[in-house]
Scaffold this motif. Sequence first.
Motif, mmCIF file in Angstrom:
data_model
loop_
_atom_site.group_PDB
_atom_site.id
_atom_site.type_symbol
_atom_site.label_atom_id
_atom_site.label_comp_id
_atom_site.label_asym_id
_atom_site.label_seq_id
_atom_site.Cartn_x
_atom_site.Cartn_y
_atom_site.Cartn_z
ATOM 1 N N ASP A 5 -4.034 8.557 -3.897
ATOM 2 C CA ASP A 5 -3.330 8.891 -5.140
ATOM 3 C C ASP A 5 -2.720 7.635 -5.750
ATOM 4 N N TYR A 6 -2.129 6.797 -4.908
ATOM 5 C CA TYR A 6 -1.430 5.594 -5.359
ATOM 6 C C TYR A 6 -1.805 4.425 -4.460
ATOM 7 N N LEU A 7 -2.046 3.280 -5.082
ATOM 8 C CA LEU A 7 -2.314 2.056 -4.332
ATOM 9 C C LEU A 7 -1.366 0.968 -4.817
ATOM 10 N N VAL A 8 -0.557 0.455 -3.904
ATOM 11 C CA VAL A 8 0.345 -0.659 -4.199
ATOM 12 C C VAL A 8 -0.391 -1.952 -3.877
ATOM 13 N N ILE A 9 -0.563 -2.802 -4.872
ATOM 14 C CA ILE A 9 -1.233 -4.089 -4.668
ATOM 15 C C ILE A 9 -0.160 -5.169 -4.646
ATOM 16 N N ALA A 10 -0.079 -5.885 -3.527
ATOM 17 C CA ALA A 10 0.996 -6.849 -3.304
ATOM 18 C C ALA A 10 0.419 -8.240 -3.089
ATOM 19 N N PRO A 11 0.950 -9.260 -3.758
ATOM 20 C CA PRO A 11 0.469 -10.622 -3.529
ATOM 21 C C PRO A 11 0.591 -11.050 -2.073
ATOM 22 N N HIS A 12 1.720 -10.662 -1.450
ATOM 23 C CA HIS A 12 1.993 -11.053 -0.068
ATOM 24 C C HIS A 12 2.549 -9.857 0.706
ATOM 25 N N PRO A 13 2.382 -9.824 2.024
ATOM 26 C CA PRO A 13 3.103 -8.845 2.811
ATOM 27 C C PRO A 13 4.602 -9.006 2.552
ATOM 28 N N ASP A 14 5.286 -7.948 2.326
ATOM 29 C CA ASP A 14 6.713 -7.789 2.025
ATOM 30 C C ASP A 14 6.957 -7.484 0.550
ATOM 31 N N ASP A 15 6.021 -7.830 -0.358
ATOM 32 C CA ASP A 15 6.249 -7.552 -1.773
ATOM 33 C C ASP A 15 6.249 -6.052 -2.064
ATOM 34 N N ALA A 16 5.400 -5.298 -1.375
ATOM 35 C CA ALA A 16 5.378 -3.852 -1.574
ATOM 36 C C ALA A 16 6.707 -3.233 -1.148
ATOM 37 N N GLU A 17 7.222 -3.690 -0.007
ATOM 38 C CA GLU A 17 8.492 -3.146 0.477
ATOM 39 C C GLU A 17 9.625 -3.490 -0.486
ATOM 40 N N LEU A 18 9.650 -4.718 -0.978
ATOM 41 C CA LEU A 18 10.724 -5.159 -1.871
ATOM 42 C C LEU A 18 10.728 -4.391 -3.181
ATOM 43 N N VAL A 164 15.613 6.601 -5.825
ATOM 44 C CA VAL A 164 15.155 6.439 -4.442
ATOM 45 C C VAL A 164 16.314 6.600 -3.461
ATOM 46 N N SER A 165 17.388 7.230 -3.917
ATOM 47 C CA SER A 165 18.610 7.334 -3.109
ATOM 48 C C SER A 165 18.370 7.871 -1.696
ATOM 49 N N PRO A 166 17.600 8.954 -1.523
ATOM 50 C CA PRO A 166 17.438 9.489 -0.163
ATOM 51 C C PRO A 166 16.689 8.548 0.782
ATOM 52 N N HIS A 167 15.994 7.565 0.225
ATOM 53 C CA HIS A 167 15.122 6.726 1.045
ATOM 54 C C HIS A 167 15.531 5.252 1.058
ATOM 55 N N HIS A 168 16.661 4.941 0.427
ATOM 56 C CA HIS A 168 17.001 3.524 0.290
ATOM 57 C C HIS A 168 17.250 2.855 1.642
ATOM 58 N N GLU A 169 17.936 3.522 2.544
ATOM 59 C CA GLU A 169 18.236 2.898 3.832
ATOM 60 C C GLU A 169 16.958 2.639 4.634
ATOM 61 N N THR A 170 15.997 3.551 4.543
ATOM 62 C CA THR A 170 14.725 3.327 5.228
ATOM 63 C C THR A 170 13.986 2.157 4.610
ATOM 64 N N LYS A 171 14.031 2.052 3.272
ATOM 65 C CA LYS A 171 13.430 0.889 2.607
ATOM 66 C C LYS A 171 14.054 -0.398 3.134
ATOM 67 N N MET A 172 15.378 -0.442 3.249
ATOM 68 C CA MET A 172 16.047 -1.647 3.720
ATOM 69 C C MET A 172 15.628 -1.989 5.151
ATOM 70 N N LYS A 173 15.410 -0.971 5.980
ATOM 71 C CA LYS A 173 14.932 -1.214 7.347
ATOM 72 C C LYS A 173 13.531 -1.818 7.325
ATOM 73 N N ALA A 174 12.695 -1.339 6.403
ATOM 74 C CA ALA A 174 11.342 -1.885 6.305
ATOM 75 C C ALA A 174 11.377 -3.339 5.847
ATOM 76 N N VAL A 175 12.207 -3.642 4.856
ATOM 77 C CA VAL A 175 12.332 -5.023 4.378
ATOM 78 C C VAL A 175 12.839 -5.933 5.495
ATOM 79 N N ALA A 176 13.815 -5.444 6.267
ATOM 80 C CA ALA A 176 14.401 -6.253 7.343
ATOM 81 C C ALA A 176 13.402 -6.546 8.456
#
Length: 231
Positions: A5-18, A164-176
């Motif tokens: 359904d959706y494809l995130v295209i990222a220049p580098h690993p970590d750009d999708a998470e950010l 993205v309020s319900p998922h922000h903390e999980t996003k931060m864990k992924a970025v970290a």
Amino acid sequence: MEPLDYLVIAPHPDDAELGVGGTILTLLEQGARVGVLDLTDGEPTPHGSTEIRRRETDAATAVLGITWRSNLGLTNRRLEADLESRTRLATALRQLRPRVLFAPYWEDAHPDHVAANALVDAARFWAKLTKTDMPGEPFYPERIIYYFSIHLRLHAQPSFVIDVSPHHETKMKAVACYHSQFIEGRPTKSPTLLDDLRDRARYWGWTINAAYGEPFVTRELVGLRGLRDLR
């Protein structure tokens, strides 16, 4: 493989998470099929290596719960929207057949991000060509949604902001998970890079009366089926 359904295209690993981490989690929760295609391995960097980045990417992918992620194998620091790269990405689009693409915003301090933007635009068109030696059937993703990076301190006007309020903390864990990029060798005194990321998300959340948000831009108009979910 069932089309994405959706494809995130990222220049580098970590750009999708950010840029899209919270939205990825939101879409997955809604039952969407979401994938990430990193264009390069992101190396060399001061505190990373190919092996380190691969481990960090695997860890972040597991935190997000993405079931499909791959790397196009282009060269970091030398990313170009040339014909060879366009063909490789267009071939991937013909195989994955995503309805919607996420790509980096066109204005950025990082040359790889600017090149990635142009590359996605061109590959989207290229993927629908007939009478070509590219494998797969012609395909044209319905739209491209552009996300923001952290390299240029812009205050561009987004087309919309996702709560993205319900998922922000999980996003931060992924970025970290990208310790070599955002923690190792970085100042530990507040505000850190991760503090800045959280503060920006809090600002965009404030603009839509939510706790946290992620902004996006579209060149084409976005249609709505109703107003029920507007904030």
